[in-house]
Design an enzyme around this catalytic site. Structure first.
Site, mmCIF file in Angstrom:
data_model
loop_
_atom_site.group_PDB
_atom_site.id
_atom_site.type_symbol
_atom_site.label_atom_id
_atom_site.label_comp_id
_atom_site.label_asym_id
_atom_site.label_seq_id
_atom_site.Cartn_x
_atom_site.Cartn_y
_atom_site.Cartn_z
ATOM 1 C CG ASP A 194 -0.328 -0.023 2.527
ATOM 2 O OD1 ASP A 194 0.914 -0.145 2.591
ATOM 3 O OD2 ASP A 194 -1.052 0.076 3.540
ATOM 4 C CB SER A 195 4.550 1.753 0.200
ATOM 5 O OG SER A 195 4.881 0.557 -0.473
ATOM 6 C CG ASP A 253 0.410 -4.052 2.213
ATOM 7 O OD1 ASP A 253 0.447 -4.909 3.122
ATOM 8 O OD2 ASP A 253 1.070 -2.998 2.240
ATOM 9 C CE LYS A 290 3.281 -6.096 4.233
ATOM 10 N NZ LYS A 290 2.636 -4.990 4.977
ATOM 11 C CD GLU A 336 7.089 -0.041 8.239
ATOM 12 O OE1 GLU A 336 6.300 -0.882 7.771
ATOM 13 O OE2 GLU A 336 7.050 1.157 7.947
HETATM 14 N N1 MHF Z 1 9.266 5.631 0.577
HETATM 15 C C1 MHF Z 1 8.974 4.842 1.602
HETATM 16 N N2 MHF Z 1 9.962 4.189 2.241
HETATM 17 C C2 MHF Z 1 9.693 3.373 3.296
HETATM 18 O O1 MHF Z 1 10.635 2.768 3.850
HETATM 19 C C3 MHF Z 1 8.332 3.189 3.682
HETATM 20 C C4 MHF Z 1 7.325 3.887 2.973
HETATM 21 N N3 MHF Z 1 7.672 4.707 1.950
HETATM 22 N N4 MHF Z 1 6.006 3.766 3.300
HETATM 23 C C5 MHF Z 1 5.616 2.756 4.239
HETATM 24 C C6 MHF Z 1 6.623 2.579 5.297
HETATM 25 C C7 MHF Z 1 6.888 3.686 6.272
HETATM 26 N N5 MHF Z 1 8.297 3.492 6.596
HETATM 27 C C8 MHF Z 1 9.095 4.417 7.225
HETATM 28 C C9 MHF Z 1 8.663 5.723 7.317
HETATM 29 C C10 MHF Z 1 9.450 6.664 7.930
HETATM 30 C C11 MHF Z 1 10.681 6.330 8.477
HETATM 31 C C12 MHF Z 1 11.499 7.364 9.161
HETATM 32 O O2 MHF Z 1 11.075 8.507 9.257
HETATM 33 N N6 MHF Z 1 12.668 7.056 9.682
HETATM 34 C C13 MHF Z 1 13.518 8.003 10.383
HETATM 35 C C14 MHF Z 1 13.981 7.429 11.679
HETATM 36 C C15 MHF Z 1 12.854 7.257 12.641
HETATM 37 C C16 MHF Z 1 13.333 6.798 14.012
HETATM 38 O O3 MHF Z 1 14.282 5.984 14.069
HETATM 39 O O4 MHF Z 1 12.752 7.244 14.993
HETATM 40 C C17 MHF Z 1 14.751 8.322 9.534
HETATM 41 O O5 MHF Z 1 15.422 9.308 9.865
HETATM 42 O O6 MHF Z 1 15.031 7.619 8.584
HETATM 43 C C18 MHF Z 1 11.108 5.008 8.399
HETATM 44 C C19 MHF Z 1 10.308 4.059 7.763
HETATM 45 C C20 MHF Z 1 8.803 2.362 5.890
HETATM 46 N N7 MHF Z 1 7.951 2.359 4.731
HETATM 47 C C1 KIV Z 2 6.802 -1.159 4.359
HETATM 48 C C2 KIV Z 2 6.301 -2.366 3.641
HETATM 49 C C3 KIV Z 2 6.542 -3.604 4.426
HETATM 50 C C4 KIV Z 2 4.835 -2.202 3.318
HETATM 51 O O1 KIV Z 2 3.937 -2.641 3.989
HETATM 52 C C5 KIV Z 2 4.523 -1.464 2.093
HETATM 53 O O2 KIV Z 2 5.459 -1.147 1.326
HETATM 54 O O3 KIV Z 2 3.341 -1.192 1.864
HETATM 55 MG MG MG Z 3 2.113 -1.657 3.567
#
Ligand code: MHF
Ligand code: KIV
Ligand code: MG
Length: 274
Positions: free
Chosen positions: A44-45, A83, A111, A175
């Protein structure tokens, strides 16, 4: 050879990592298949990365089905995962309808996010391969805040993971949790774990294809850009625009011509056209 669930479980038992990527279109699926990716995943991303939505919760089942259909045309051996979108599995019977629609369009498994033991049980009873997803759950958590950082968080996650495995989940996506916690869960479970921003010790890894190709300007800590798509594409668009404006494209090699004799006839005829 088709990568079945048994094949993915074998990988965990043999200590071989499972390779998973998100995919939202036919051409990308063909390339991922060619590269030997184990699990091709219509997430769903797609909402935030392709459709331009602000959140995953805006994605509908019809949208996932639409992208699943195009991806399916490019997938042969890889395991094809889809998803279940937000609010399409609120009741077990509703979840069964959703899952059956995804399977009918070629998904090998589905999922869903969060602690949904009764839903997982019903789908499992119907022989459906259900993947669970714990830690940060974009469909239910408004803000990104790393999960599982305290003892209490960690205990809840470990117990939750065991409960979902017991309910019949065949795989678990983890995640945005600390590496240490993902390691503990991975060792405790008999089903394979796939991590995203969950460290090095899960049984496999998944990344958003846009992130790993460098299509996402947002820099995320867990991402390694294996390609600079945006940089390369921007250069190409600039070059094209410049060449069209300068009449440098198309060139002789890009065009086709009429036979001289046919052209004469057209010119002759034009004289009689007012
Ligand atoms: N483009 C994209 N990449 C992704 O990895 C992703 C999506 N979309 N959409 C669904 C989920 C959301 N995810 C995410 C979203 C945000 C962060 C993030 O903001 N990370 C911070 C650190 C956060 C922390 O450790 O507290 C970073 O600085 O990277 C990580 C994974 C993983 N997934
Ligand atoms: C972050 C992954 C596992 C997901 O659910 C998605 O891409 O939708
Ligand atoms: Mg998803």
């Amino acid at each position: 050879m088709k990568k079945t669930m048994a094949h993915l479980h074998e990988k965990k038992n043999n200590g071989q990592k499972i390779v998973m990527l998100t995919c939202y279109d036919y051409r990308t699926a063909v390339l991922q298949e060619q590269a030997g990716v184990d699990v091709i995943f219509v997430g769903d991303s797609v909402g935030t990365n392709v459709l331009g939505y602000g959140r995953e919760t805006e994605v509908t089942l019809d949208e996932i089905l639409y992208h699943l259909k195009m991806v399916k045309r490019g997938v042969h051996d890889a395991y094809l995962l889809a998803d279940m979108p937000y609010r399409t599995y609120e009741e077990p019977e509703m979840a069964l309808m959703t899952a059956n629609k995804l399977l009918a369009q070629g998904a090998d498994g589905v999922k869903l996010e969060g602690m949904q033991a009764p839903v997982i049980e019903l789908l499992h009873e119907h022989g459906i391969e259900v993947w669970a997803h714990l830690g940060y759950n974009p469909q239910f958590h408004e803000n990104v805040a790393a999960q599982g950082k305290t003892f209490e968080d960690a205990a809840v996650l470990v117990e939750g993971a065991l409960e979902l495995q017991q309910a019949g989940a065949c795989m678990l996506v983890l995640e945005l949790i600390p590496e240490e916690l993902a390691d503990i869960v991975t060792k405790r479970l008999s089903i394979p774990t796939i991590g995203i921003a969950a460290g090095r010790h899960t049984d496999g890894q998944v990344l958003i294809v846009h992130d790993m190709l460098g299509m996402n300007p947002q820099k995320l800590r867990h991402v390694k850009p294996y390609f600079n798509f945006n940089e390369q594409a921007l250069q190409a668009f600039h070059a094209y625009a410049e060449e069209v404006r300068q009449c440098q494209f198309p060139e002789e090699m890009h065009v086709r011509h009429m036979k001289e004799s046919e052209l004469r006839r057209v010119e002759e005829w034009l004289r009689s056209v007012p």
